[in-house]
Structures are given as structure tokens and as C-alpha cells.
Design a protein around this motif. Structure first.
Motif, short mmCIF file in Angstrom:
data_model
loop_
_atom_site.label_atom_id
_atom_site.label_comp_id
_atom_site.label_asym_id
_atom_site.label_seq_id
_atom_site.Cartn_x
_atom_site.Cartn_y
_atom_site.Cartn_z
N ARG A 1 0.84 -1.21 0.00
CA ARG A 1 0.00 0.00 0.00
C ARG A 1 0.87 1.26 0.00
O ARG A 1 0.55 2.25 -0.66
CB ARG A 1 -0.95 -0.01 1.20
N GLN B 1 2.18 1.63 -3.60
CA GLN B 1 1.19 1.96 -4.64
C GLN B 1 0.41 3.23 -4.31
O GLN B 1 0.26 4.11 -5.15
CB GLN B 1 0.20 0.80 -4.81
N HIS B 2 -0.08 3.31 -3.09
CA HIS B 2 -1.00 4.39 -2.73
C HIS B 2 -0.26 5.67 -2.37
O HIS B 2 -0.62 6.76 -2.80
CB HIS B 2 -1.88 3.91 -1.56
N GLU C 1 1.37 2.09 7.45
CA GLU C 1 0.38 1.31 6.69
C GLU C 1 0.13 -0.06 7.31
O GLU C 1 -1.00 -0.55 7.30
CB GLU C 1 0.81 1.17 5.22
N GLU D 1 -3.51 -1.37 8.62
CA GLU D 1 -4.10 -2.66 8.24
C GLU D 1 -4.54 -3.43 9.50
O GLU D 1 -5.59 -4.07 9.51
CB GLU D 1 -3.06 -3.45 7.42
N ARG E 1 -10.83 2.06 8.10
CA ARG E 1 -9.49 2.30 7.56
C ARG E 1 -9.09 3.76 7.79
O ARG E 1 -9.71 4.67 7.23
CB ARG E 1 -9.47 1.99 6.06
#
Ligand code: ATR
Length: 300
Positions: A117, A120-121, A267, A271, A280
Motif C-alpha cells: 500500500r 502503490q498508494h 500502513e 491494516e 481504515r
């Protein structure tokens, strides 16, 4: 349900367990998540004796805690102690998150999801079909390998001791065989193209993402990597944070975009928070606050 615990009157309690634990940023991170999402939780750090991890977990479970994070050196013991394991915890052979559900102790591992994450994020590098080099074949590498393959990368594993890279590949392929996700169909059917061991002797194309999952940075040790290992606009990711490692310096000199592991830390916590609370949190302000508090520059 333990008699001392009254779920109607108590704030839900969580903890991070390790030894030592004073340095842990998890209480601060989860406090920020709770404030941001309006979740009524209490999260503390617990230093467990080295020979007392199972007893510590039993005590927390009986006291009505809802779950805990587990850090060094107890991740393998947590893996053994869990009564149910997520697929990613089985692949990692380590547990960093426990969730208590009646008598069930669910063991999960959120490290790999946190890394994926963050890449990518937060860093904006989409992983699908990218060539990824994972350096290391210890606990940290095991923790992230399956989620990387689930992100549909072409994964090469490089380790100083090649035998351990081969063992990680074998274990990963076994985990993929157990998994029924269509996303990893190719990896099972063409394992040598999707997951393989990288050797410095190999001629090969450069990589889009190079991830350092070794502990070499702790001793400021260089990892022997050939120049030309980075594709244009490649990302070099060190899972360590708080220091400018030789890997980061090398990668910067080679023109790669460099990132440390602070985003992954936040992150993986998010999670775990999601697993426990079903909510989230927004991680960006938490990463920013930690960078400021700990004075860690963006690509330290
Ligand atoms: P962790 O849980 O942090 O992964 P570990 O399980 O002890 O710790 O694994 C450490 C990893 O860092 C291993 O891949 C190790 O390589 P070896 O298997 O060859 O020991 C790697 N590592 C540690 N110091 C290193 C160094 N100076 N150069 C290259 N790799 C190193």
C-alpha cells in the motif's frame, strides 16, 4: 468470556508486545488513528519477558483485550501460538497482529500489505507487471513476499546467502499453491518467470522497484549490487527508517527515487487497525506527523 471483563463498560484495549518496546511508535500511531476515526480504544506498549510471551498473551486475553501487535523478537512465537492463521501469516511464517475472538486467537501479518500500500498508494508506483527485486531472505523478506506476488509483479529474490533465497522461493511457491486467488495463476504455472532467485552473475533487465529487506542498514553495510540495476524512474525502497542507509545512498547515486520504511510502518498499523475495528484510517497525516516528531526527512 473472562469474568472480569464487561464489554458494555470498558474501552476496548489493545497493545504492542515486544522486548525491548520503549522505542515503539505503535501507541502513538494507533492513538492518532483512534482520534481521527472516533474509535474508543486504549493502546499501550507492553514489554514481555523473553521467556514469558505466551503467558503475557494469555493474561491480555483473559483481561479482555481485543487484540495486539507483536514485534521483535516474538513474531514467530505469535505464529505458533495463534489458533487460526491468515494466508499471509502462513506465508510469512510470522505474525505481527493478533485478534482475540472468544477462544480463537487469529494470527495475521500486515507487513506485506503495508509495504504494497505504501508503494502503490503513497508513492504512486503501480506494481502490476513491474519487475521487482527483493533483497534479503530473512524474516522481513518472508513477511512481504506473498503480498508482492499478489500485486502481480515479476519477483526476483536476491540474498547474500543464495541458499536462503532459494528456500524463500520454494516456500513462496508452496504458499501460492495453497492460495486460490486467480491473480497468482501465472505465478503457479510459470514460476520461473514470475518468482525466481536473482544472482549477481545473471545478465538481466533492470528493475522497476528494488526493495531492501535486509538488516544490512543496521550496521551501515553495503550490499553488493551492480550499477545499471535500476530502470529509468525506478523506486528504491528500504524497509528501514530513521537512517540514510548505504543502500539508499547507492540508489540515489544511481538516479533512483528513494523511499524509507516509515510509510510501511504506518500502513501495516492501519491494516491491523482495520482488522480490529473495520475502519481504515487516513495514513497521510499520521506519516507527516511522525516525520515531524521524529525529524525523519521524506527520504531520510
Ligand atoms: P530480519 O527479520 O530483519 O529479516 P533476519 O531474519 O536475521 O532478520 O535476516 C537478515 C537478512 O539480512 C538476511 O537476508 C541476511 O542475509 P544472510 O541470509 O546472507 O545472512 C541479510 N543481511 C544482513 N546483513 C547483511 C549484509 N551486511 N549484507 C547483505 N545482507 C545482509
Amino acid at each position: 468470556m473472562p469474568s472480569r471483563y464487561n464489554p458494555r463498560t470498558m474501552t476496548d484495549q489493545y497493545a504492542v508486545i515486544g522486548h525491548p518496546i520503549a522505542h515503539s511508535k505503535s501507541p502513538l500511531i494507533h492513538q492518532m488513528f483512534a482520534e481521527q476515526t472516533g474509535q474508543d480504544i486504549r493502546y499501550t506498549a507492553i514489554d514481555s519477558p523473553l521467556d514469558g510471551f505466551a503467558a503475557t498473551i494469555e493474561r491480555l486475553h483473559e483481561a479482555g483485550y481485543q487484540g495486539c501487535n507483536v514485534t521483535v523478537p516474538f513474531k514467530f512465537e505469535a505464529f505458533q501460538l495463534a489458533t487460526r492463521l491468515s494466508e499471509r501469516a502462513q506465508a510469512a511464517q510470522a505474525v505481527n497482529t493478533l485478534k482475540f475472538d472468544g477462544d480463537t486467537i487469529l494470527g495475521d501479518n500486515t507487513d506485506g500489505a503495508g509495504l504494497v500500500r505504501d508503494i502503490q498508494h503513497n508513492l504512486g508506483t503501480l506494481l502490476k507487471d513491474k519487475r521487482v527485486l527483493l533483497i534479503g531472505a530473512g524474516g522481513a523478506a518472508y513477511g512481504v513476499a506473498l503480498p508482492l506476488v499478489h500485486a502481480q509483479v515479476f519477483l526476483k529474490i536476491f540474498n547474500r546467502t543464495e541458499q536462503k533465497a532459494k528456500a524463500l522461493k520454494k516456500s513462496l511457491l508452496q504458499a501460492l499453491e495453497r492460495s486460490r486467488s486467480p491473480a497468482i495463476f501465472d505465478a503457479i504455472n510459470q514460476p520461473s518467470s514470475k518468482v525466481d532467485v536473482y544472482s549477481l552473475m545473471n545478465e538481466g533487465q533492470p528493475f522497476d522497484v528494488v526493495i531492501n529487506a535486509t538488516s544490512a542498514g543496521l550496521t551501515d553495510s553495503e550490499i553488493p549490487l551492480p550499477p545499471g540495476i535500476f530502470a529509468p524512474h525506478a523506486l528504491a525502497y528500504d524497509m528501514m527508517y530513521g537512517r540514510d542507509t548505504p543502500f539508499m545512498k547507492f540508489s540515489r547515486a544511481q538516479g533512483a527515487q528513494v523511499a524509507d520504511g516509515l510509510g510501511m510502518l504506518v500502513e501495516q498499523a492501519a491494516e491491523a487497525f482495520y482488522l480490529w475495528r473495520g475502519v481504515r484510517p487516513d495514513t497521510a497525516p499520521v506519516v507527516a506527523a511522525l516525520r515531524q516528531l521524529c525529524q525523519v526527512p521524506p527520504s531520510c
